[in-house]
Design a protein around this motif. Sequence first.
Motif, mmCIF file in Angstrom:
data_model
loop_
_atom_site.group_PDB
_atom_site.id
_atom_site.type_symbol
_atom_site.label_atom_id
_atom_site.label_comp_id
_atom_site.label_asym_id
_atom_site.label_seq_id
_atom_site.Cartn_x
_atom_site.Cartn_y
_atom_site.Cartn_z
ATOM 1 N N ASP A 22 -9.861 -7.454 0.911
ATOM 2 C CA ASP A 22 -10.303 -6.247 1.598
ATOM 3 C C ASP A 22 -9.389 -5.070 1.290
ATOM 4 O O ASP A 22 -9.860 -3.933 1.110
ATOM 5 C CB ASP A 22 -10.382 -6.494 3.110
ATOM 6 C CG ASP A 22 -11.626 -7.292 3.500
ATOM 7 O OD1 ASP A 22 -12.580 -7.307 2.699
ATOM 8 O OD2 ASP A 22 -11.628 -7.898 4.579
ATOM 9 N N TYR A 23 -8.078 -5.305 1.220
ATOM 10 C CA TYR A 23 -7.162 -4.231 0.823
ATOM 11 C C TYR A 23 -7.434 -3.800 -0.615
ATOM 12 O O TYR A 23 -7.326 -2.608 -0.953
ATOM 13 C CB TYR A 23 -5.711 -4.689 0.968
ATOM 14 C CG TYR A 23 -5.073 -4.320 2.291
ATOM 15 C CD1 TYR A 23 -4.187 -3.244 2.387
ATOM 16 C CD2 TYR A 23 -5.358 -5.032 3.448
ATOM 17 C CE1 TYR A 23 -3.595 -2.900 3.593
ATOM 18 C CE2 TYR A 23 -4.775 -4.698 4.663
ATOM 19 C CZ TYR A 23 -3.903 -3.633 4.730
ATOM 20 O OH TYR A 23 -3.324 -3.282 5.933
ATOM 21 N N HIS A 24 -7.782 -4.760 -1.460
ATOM 22 C CA HIS A 24 -8.097 -4.434 -2.863
ATOM 23 C C HIS A 24 -9.339 -3.556 -2.944
ATOM 24 O O HIS A 24 -9.350 -2.538 -3.644
ATOM 25 C CB HIS A 24 -8.300 -5.734 -3.639
ATOM 26 C CG HIS A 24 -8.785 -5.547 -5.035
ATOM 27 N ND1 HIS A 24 -8.049 -4.906 -6.009
ATOM 28 C CD2 HIS A 24 -9.961 -5.911 -5.634
ATOM 29 C CE1 HIS A 24 -8.733 -4.888 -7.144
ATOM 30 N NE2 HIS A 24 -9.888 -5.486 -6.935
ATOM 31 N N ARG A 25 -10.378 -3.934 -2.188
ATOM 32 C CA ARG A 25 -11.626 -3.163 -2.242
ATOM 33 C C ARG A 25 -11.505 -1.824 -1.521
ATOM 34 O O ARG A 25 -12.000 -0.802 -2.000
ATOM 35 C CB ARG A 25 -12.761 -3.993 -1.619
ATOM 36 C CG ARG A 25 -13.235 -5.150 -2.483
ATOM 37 C CD ARG A 25 -14.422 -5.869 -1.849
ATOM 38 N NE ARG A 25 -14.021 -6.660 -0.699
ATOM 39 C CZ ARG A 25 -13.850 -7.982 -0.732
ATOM 40 N NH1 ARG A 25 -14.047 -8.648 -1.859
ATOM 41 N NH2 ARG A 25 -13.494 -8.643 0.351
ATOM 42 N N GLN A 26 -10.827 -1.836 -0.382
ATOM 43 C CA GLN A 26 -10.785 -0.636 0.453
ATOM 44 C C GLN A 26 -9.726 0.361 0.006
ATOM 45 O O GLN A 26 -9.926 1.579 0.113
ATOM 46 C CB GLN A 26 -10.545 -1.045 1.906
ATOM 47 C CG GLN A 26 -10.666 0.089 2.911
ATOM 48 C CD GLN A 26 -10.643 -0.428 4.352
ATOM 49 O OE1 GLN A 26 -10.955 -1.586 4.606
ATOM 50 N NE2 GLN A 26 -10.274 0.428 5.284
ATOM 51 N N HIS A 27 -8.598 -0.150 -0.502
ATOM 52 C CA HIS A 27 -7.477 0.734 -0.835
ATOM 53 C C HIS A 27 -7.102 0.684 -2.316
ATOM 54 O O HIS A 27 -6.084 1.267 -2.701
ATOM 55 C CB HIS A 27 -6.257 0.360 0.011
ATOM 56 C CG HIS A 27 -6.494 0.432 1.488
ATOM 57 N ND1 HIS A 27 -6.775 1.625 2.142
ATOM 58 C CD2 HIS A 27 -6.521 -0.533 2.445
ATOM 59 C CE1 HIS A 27 -6.942 1.385 3.436
ATOM 60 N NE2 HIS A 27 -6.798 0.078 3.642
ATOM 61 N N ASN A 28 -7.892 -0.046 -3.111
ATOM 62 C CA ASN A 28 -7.631 -0.162 -4.546
ATOM 63 C C ASN A 28 -6.232 -0.719 -4.811
ATOM 64 O O ASN A 28 -5.552 -0.311 -5.762
ATOM 65 C CB ASN A 28 -7.803 1.194 -5.237
ATOM 66 C CG ASN A 28 -7.971 1.052 -6.746
ATOM 67 O OD1 ASN A 28 -8.514 0.046 -7.220
ATOM 68 N ND2 ASN A 28 -7.517 2.035 -7.492
ATOM 69 N N LYS A 52 0.833 -1.203 0.000
ATOM 70 C CA LYS A 52 0.000 0.000 0.000
ATOM 71 C C LYS A 52 0.870 1.257 0.000
ATOM 72 O O LYS A 52 0.590 2.221 -0.732
ATOM 73 C CB LYS A 52 -0.912 -0.015 1.224
ATOM 74 C CG LYS A 52 -1.808 1.204 1.344
ATOM 75 C CD LYS A 52 -2.554 1.209 2.674
ATOM 76 C CE LYS A 52 -3.288 2.528 2.900
ATOM 77 N NZ LYS A 52 -3.876 2.609 4.250
ATOM 78 N N THR A 68 -8.746 -13.195 2.656
ATOM 79 C CA THR A 68 -9.715 -12.161 3.039
ATOM 80 C C THR A 68 -9.044 -10.790 3.109
ATOM 81 O O THR A 68 -9.561 -9.791 2.583
ATOM 82 C CB THR A 68 -10.341 -12.496 4.404
ATOM 83 O OG1 THR A 68 -11.012 -13.747 4.319
ATOM 84 C CG2 THR A 68 -11.324 -11.430 4.846
#
Length: 323
Positions: free
Chosen positions: A164-170, A111, A160
């Motif tokens: 979640d990092y993909h959805r939340q932080h692109n 990130k 998971t």
Amino acid sequence: MTKLYESRKRILVTGGAGFLGSHLIDRLLRDGNEVVCADNLFTGSKRNIDHLHTNPRFEFLRHDVCFPLYVEVDEIYNLACPASPIHYQHDPVQTTKTSVHGAINMLGLAKRLRCKILQASTSEVYGDPFIHPQTEEYWGNVNPIGPRSCYDEGKRCAETLFFDYHRQHNLKIKVMRIFNTYGPRMHPNDGRVVSNFIMQALRGEHLTIYGKGDQTRSFCYVDDLIDGMVRLMDSSDEITGPINIGNPVEFTIKELAEEITARVRSKSSLVFLPLPLDDPKQRQPDISRAQAILNWSPKMQLREGLEHTIRYFETFLDRDDDR
């Protein structure tokens, strides 16, 4: 010369001194990249990377992914975690920490750097499956409190976190579910069936089969597996996975034992012991997605792959005998 440096990537491989990690590093270096290998050497071995220390594009860091790591890289392959039952059950709490805390730390690094990161997940996320062969859409049949849970559930939680990092932080992620893999540099005492059988056959010992030997596995040669891993990392950002990578040709454990004794020309007999708790009865990947999206299929047949692996273990035994 400018174009060479423009195309060269600096890549972090966690668990890089392990069986799969060391083969991945070889491939990445052959492709012209710089590689940083991070490993705490709990199950990895310096022997697997000894040949790389004179390579100016290789760097080794002794590091546990349960703690943050601060490096500057263009891509991350997260392979750090004990992968055989003997090793991951030795310290199950630490195994879970490695999967979960390790994922959090590597995702945090990705990130910060805004770089792609690949998670080496496992077919164990399917548990003892009711669906056969296993597709990526299958959610699995996993015991959350059994002796294998530290690994199975740790890897499921890591997946998971990645999504979640993909959805939340692109974040640009890749999730690869690895099925049984074998080849040179496997740990001789890791308890996995291929290395167990080969070492027992070479030593003239009985081959120990758990259960009746009718449970099935699909065995992928390490070079094929690494090719699939690199293809997934190099695929477009829209392709996140999970994607199964493994060989869909299915063998019973008894068939594998008989093939290895024939390859080694061993007179070892087969001994049958009770089946361990939660040991899956069937394990076979559906690789339709990998074939369609990555244009990937395994090439090495089991017989040829076993020949390469047996030769490695023969030299391994020779080196030990010389000590």
